[in-house]
Write a protein that holds these residues in place. Structure first.
Motif, PDB file in Angstrom:
ATOM      1  N   PHE A 239       0.826  -1.208   0.000  1.00 28.70           N
ATOM      2  CA  PHE A 239       0.000   0.000   0.000  1.00 28.70           C
ATOM      3  C   PHE A 239       0.862   1.260   0.000  1.00 28.70           C
ATOM      4  O   PHE A 239       0.334   2.376   0.028  1.00 28.70           O
ATOM      5  CB  PHE A 239      -0.938   0.011   1.207  1.00 28.70           C
ATOM      6  CG  PHE A 239      -2.081  -0.957   1.085  1.00 28.70           C
ATOM      7  CD1 PHE A 239      -3.235  -0.605   0.390  1.00 28.70           C
ATOM      8  CD2 PHE A 239      -1.994  -2.224   1.634  1.00 28.70           C
ATOM      9  CE1 PHE A 239      -4.288  -1.502   0.261  1.00 28.70           C
ATOM     10  CE2 PHE A 239      -3.037  -3.122   1.514  1.00 28.70           C
ATOM     11  CZ  PHE A 239      -4.189  -2.771   0.820  1.00 28.70           C
ATOM     12  N   ILE A 240       2.177   1.095  -0.021  1.00 25.55           N
ATOM     13  CA  ILE A 240       3.089   2.241  -0.063  1.00 25.55           C
ATOM     14  C   ILE A 240       3.476   2.502  -1.517  1.00 25.55           C
ATOM     15  O   ILE A 240       4.114   1.641  -2.148  1.00 25.55           O
ATOM     16  CB  ILE A 240       4.361   1.961   0.768  1.00 25.55           C
ATOM     17  CG1 ILE A 240       3.986   1.602   2.205  1.00 25.55           C
ATOM     18  CG2 ILE A 240       5.298   3.155   0.741  1.00 25.55           C
ATOM     19  CD1 ILE A 240       5.166   1.128   3.025  1.00 25.55           C
ATOM     20  N   PRO A 241       3.125   3.643  -2.088  1.00 25.47           N
ATOM     21  CA  PRO A 241       3.438   3.917  -3.495  1.00 25.47           C
ATOM     22  C   PRO A 241       4.919   3.743  -3.843  1.00 25.47           C
ATOM     23  O   PRO A 241       5.252   3.149  -4.869  1.00 25.47           O
ATOM     24  CB  PRO A 241       2.990   5.382  -3.673  1.00 25.47           C
ATOM     25  CG  PRO A 241       1.904   5.554  -2.658  1.00 25.47           C
ATOM     26  CD  PRO A 241       2.341   4.738  -1.479  1.00 25.47           C
ATOM     27  N   GLN A 242       5.807   4.234  -2.992  1.00 28.11           N
ATOM     28  CA  GLN A 242       7.240   4.101  -3.278  1.00 28.11           C
ATOM     29  C   GLN A 242       7.687   2.647  -3.255  1.00 28.11           C
ATOM     30  O   GLN A 242       8.567   2.235  -4.009  1.00 28.11           O
ATOM     31  CB  GLN A 242       8.061   4.909  -2.261  1.00 28.11           C
ATOM     32  CG  GLN A 242       9.561   4.938  -2.550  1.00 28.11           C
ATOM     33  CD  GLN A 242       9.889   5.538  -3.900  1.00 28.11           C
ATOM     34  OE1 GLN A 242       9.387   6.606  -4.261  1.00 28.11           O
ATOM     35  NE2 GLN A 242      10.716   4.849  -4.674  1.00 28.11           N
ATOM     36  N   ALA A 243       7.050   1.850  -2.395  1.00 23.64           N
ATOM     37  CA  ALA A 243       7.398   0.428  -2.324  1.00 23.64           C
ATOM     38  C   ALA A 243       7.099  -0.269  -3.645  1.00 23.64           C
ATOM     39  O   ALA A 243       7.864  -1.134  -4.084  1.00 23.64           O
ATOM     40  CB  ALA A 243       6.635  -0.247  -1.185  1.00 23.64           C
ATOM     41  N   LEU A 244       6.011   0.106  -4.293  1.00 24.67           N
ATOM     42  CA  LEU A 244       5.653  -0.511  -5.568  1.00 24.67           C
ATOM     43  C   LEU A 244       6.740  -0.265  -6.615  1.00 24.67           C
ATOM     44  O   LEU A 244       7.119  -1.173  -7.365  1.00 24.67           O
ATOM     45  CB  LEU A 244       4.314   0.036  -6.066  1.00 24.67           C
ATOM     46  CG  LEU A 244       3.105  -0.210  -5.158  1.00 24.67           C
ATOM     47  CD1 LEU A 244       1.853   0.370  -5.788  1.00 24.67           C
ATOM     48  CD2 LEU A 244       2.931  -1.685  -4.870  1.00 24.67           C
ATOM     49  N   GLU A 245       7.251   0.946  -6.658  1.00 22.37           N
ATOM     50  CA  GLU A 245       8.320   1.261  -7.611  1.00 22.37           C
ATOM     51  C   GLU A 245       9.597   0.507  -7.274  1.00 22.37           C
ATOM     52  O   GLU A 245      10.270  -0.035  -8.157  1.00 22.37           O
ATOM     53  CB  GLU A 245       8.591   2.768  -7.627  1.00 22.37           C
ATOM     54  CG  GLU A 245       7.462   3.594  -8.215  1.00 22.37           C
ATOM     55  CD  GLU A 245       7.848   5.064  -8.363  1.00 22.37           C
ATOM     56  OE1 GLU A 245       9.067   5.349  -8.449  1.00 22.37           O
ATOM     57  OE2 GLU A 245       6.942   5.912  -8.382  1.00 22.37           O
ATOM     58  N   ASP A 246       9.940   0.467  -6.009  1.00 27.84           N
ATOM     59  CA  ASP A 246      11.185  -0.191  -5.590  1.00 27.84           C
ATOM     60  C   ASP A 246      11.110  -1.699  -5.794  1.00 27.84           C
ATOM     61  O   ASP A 246      12.104  -2.325  -6.177  1.00 27.84           O
ATOM     62  CB  ASP A 246      11.481   0.122  -4.127  1.00 27.84           C
ATOM     63  CG  ASP A 246      11.819   1.587  -3.894  1.00 27.84           C
ATOM     64  OD1 ASP A 246      12.332   2.226  -4.827  1.00 27.84           O
ATOM     65  OD2 ASP A 246      11.562   2.093  -2.790  1.00 27.84           O
ATOM     66  N   ILE A 247       9.950  -2.282  -5.556  1.00 32.84           N
ATOM     67  CA  ILE A 247       9.788  -3.724  -5.746  1.00 32.84           C
ATOM     68  C   ILE A 247       9.978  -4.069  -7.215  1.00 32.84           C
ATOM     69  O   ILE A 247      10.644  -5.059  -7.550  1.00 32.84           O
ATOM     70  CB  ILE A 247       8.411  -4.187  -5.241  1.00 32.84           C
ATOM     71  CG1 ILE A 247       8.385  -4.173  -3.705  1.00 32.84           C
ATOM     72  CG2 ILE A 247       8.074  -5.585  -5.757  1.00 32.84           C
ATOM     73  CD1 ILE A 247       7.010  -4.379  -3.107  1.00 32.84           C
ATOM     74  N   GLU A 248       9.428  -3.258  -8.095  1.00 33.03           N
ATOM     75  CA  GLU A 248       9.522  -3.523  -9.528  1.00 33.03           C
ATOM     76  C   GLU A 248      10.977  -3.535  -9.998  1.00 33.03           C
ATOM     77  O   GLU A 248      11.361  -4.353 -10.840  1.00 33.03           O
ATOM     78  CB  GLU A 248       8.718  -2.457 -10.292  1.00 33.03           C
ATOM     79  CG  GLU A 248       8.393  -2.820 -11.730  1.00 33.03           C
ATOM     80  CD  GLU A 248       9.525  -2.492 -12.686  1.00 33.03           C
ATOM     81  OE1 GLU A 248       9.693  -3.229 -13.680  1.00 33.03           O
ATOM     82  OE2 GLU A 248      10.241  -1.505 -12.450  1.00 33.03           O
ATOM     83  N   THR A 249      11.794  -2.661  -9.431  1.00 32.05           N
ATOM     84  CA  THR A 249      13.182  -2.553  -9.891  1.00 32.05           C
ATOM     85  C   THR A 249      14.166  -3.365  -9.056  1.00 32.05           C
ATOM     86  O   THR A 249      15.147  -3.891  -9.586  1.00 32.05           O
ATOM     87  CB  THR A 249      13.636  -1.081  -9.873  1.00 32.05           C
ATOM     88  OG1 THR A 249      13.462  -0.542  -8.546  1.00 32.05           O
ATOM     89  CG2 THR A 249      12.829  -0.253 -10.861  1.00 32.05           C
TER      90      THR A 249
END
Length: 454
Positions: A239-249
């Motif tokens: 649910f953390i927007p930044q986490a979604l980006e970091d997980i993807e990369t």
């Protein structure tokens, strides 16, 4: 928030907290000798004697609650003083008993003493995380968590408390080889991550805090309930927007991990959390197309279809699976063999997929390797370095050597690039590898390197 952490929940192989509490309750302490040894004042010894005099836990906690203002101040004062391990254990366990007693509001009494000193009540407990006594460290982390998740506590500005606590729970306990410590840790982490501010702080420090959580799945640790807590923790973090980006990369393997969890779980609640987490990941706006391909490359479409065929009582889970299937069906036509190859590089886990041994693949995609000053080639060569998994390291090294030989065939100029960045010598050194496949591929590639250098 209602505090759900109860002593009865902390059970695995060692009954970690239960044993600590039980032992500390029954262990006799010579209070007069503590005074003579200057561990306690007469007043401190007297107030602890009264508490120790109760053989029934309920009577003891009722007595403390009737004198809550006095004992909240006295308890934290004694923990700050930390006179002797036996005394500290007794005080911590009395504190825990009282905090988790039915309808207890003792946490609020403890938190209210902050008006006496801004460092209270947390600083003494944080200091005890560094104790040499494991039972004191575990009890302190438990009390810290109970205080932090209390409804009456402000959840903002707790970074100085959260950092040492998260480090203790994730970096130390969750990384331990002891399953009971892993289980204890994941329960506290799950409770802390239910607080939005706390999980945001956790993710701001994900480089050290998140990998141990991810290893709970990759190393297949623990029992069913532990998997449930770990999956819930992942779900909360999505649910953390930044986490979604970091997980993807940075953590592309999480997609495959969540699918494995969903496929293997025997409890519907775990499947629901895993699938919901996957859908949360797809809410990513940047590079979403690439992420969808990642779903397909770990056979997400096939697994989603298998899951839909099972009978579920949870209507929300059914809806989530149908939504996921629709997204993946739309994307499947865009998947290419290069996507599969790029995914292997991203996860740093090569395998002998068809793309490696396809001549057409290398002819069609050689220009991609040349882009951005041979960026893709350099990423490939990084996989020559050893990883924590010896078998995967050998597999990576063998395939990298093979891929380099294929690149030399379609782009001979790559030999100069390899020489310039020091990869030529590294490949040649692998001819003495203990693994026969690595040795063979390194030898074959070295022959090409030498032939092209003449």
């Amino acid at each position: 928030m209602t505090v759900e952490l109860q002593l009865s929940q902390f059970r695995l192989e060692g009954d970690t907290i239960n044993d600590i509490v039980s032992n500390a309750r029954t262990r006799a302490i010579g209070w007069d000798s503590c005074v003579r040894a200057d561990y306690l004042t007469v007043e401190e010894a007297d107030c602890l004697k009264k508490v120790a005099g109760f053989t029934d836990v309920r009577e003891k906690t009722n007595y403390i609650l009737k004198n809550a203002d006095f004992y909240s101040t006295k308890i934290i004062s004694l923990l700050a003083k930390a006179p002797h391990d036996d005394i500290v254990r007794f005080v911590l366990v009395s504190l825990i008993d009282t905090m988790v007693a039915p309808k207890s509001t003792f946490s609020r009494n403890i938190l209210s003493i902050a008006h006496l000193d801004a460092s209270l009540p947390y600083q003494p407990l944080i200091k005890l995380l560094g104790s040499n006594d494991e039972s004191i460290k575990l009890s302190s982390s438990y009390v810290l968590t109970l205080l932090l998740i209390d409804d009456s506590e402000s959840h903002d500005g707790q970074e100085k408390v959260l950092r040492p606590l998260f480090d203790f729970l994730s970096v130390r306990l969750l990384s331990s080889t002891k399953l009971d410590l892993n289980f204890f840790s994941i329960q506290l982490l799950k409770e802390l991550l239910t607080i939005k501010q706390y999980r945001t702080f956790f993710w701001e420090n994900h480089e050290t805090l998140f990998p141990p959580l991810l290893k709970v799945f990759t190393e297949r640790r623990g029992e069913l309930q532990m998997k449930y807590y770990a999956t819930m923790s992942i779900w909360l973090l999505t649910f953390i927007p930044q986490a979604l980006e970091d997980i993807e990369t940075q953590y592309p393997e999480l997609v495959g991990t969540l699918y494995v969890v969903a496929k293997d779980a025997v409890k519907e609640k775990i499947v629901r959390l895993a699938i919901s987490s996957l859908l949360n990941l797809l809410s990513l706006k940047k590079d979403r197309d690439q992420l969808v391909k990642q779903f397909l490359l770990v056979k997400g479409l096939e697994i989603t279809k298998q899951l839909i065929e099972r009978k579920w009582a949870d209507e929300e889970l059914k809806t989530d699976l149908e939504t996921l299937l629709e997204i993946l069906n739309e994307a499947v036509t865009t998947l290419t063999t290069f996507d599969e190859y790029a995914n292997e590089l991203r996860t740093k886990k090569l395998n002998w997929s068809p793309s490696h041994k396809s001549e057409e693949f290398w002819i069609e995609n050689v220009d991609r390797f040349k882009e951005n000053n041979w960026k893709l080639l350099k990423e490939l060569l990084q996989l020559l370095d050893a990883s924590t998994d010896p078998e995967q390291t050998y597999l990576n090294q063998a395939i990298v050597c093979y891929d380099v030989s294929q690149l030399i065939k379609v782009a001979p100029e790559v030999v100069k690039v390899l020489d310039r960045i020091g990869a030529k010598a590294k490949i040649m050194s692998l001819m003495s590898s203990a693994n026969t496949n690595v040795k063979f591929e390194a030898l074959r590639t070295t022959q090409q390197l030498v032939a092209r250098s003449l």
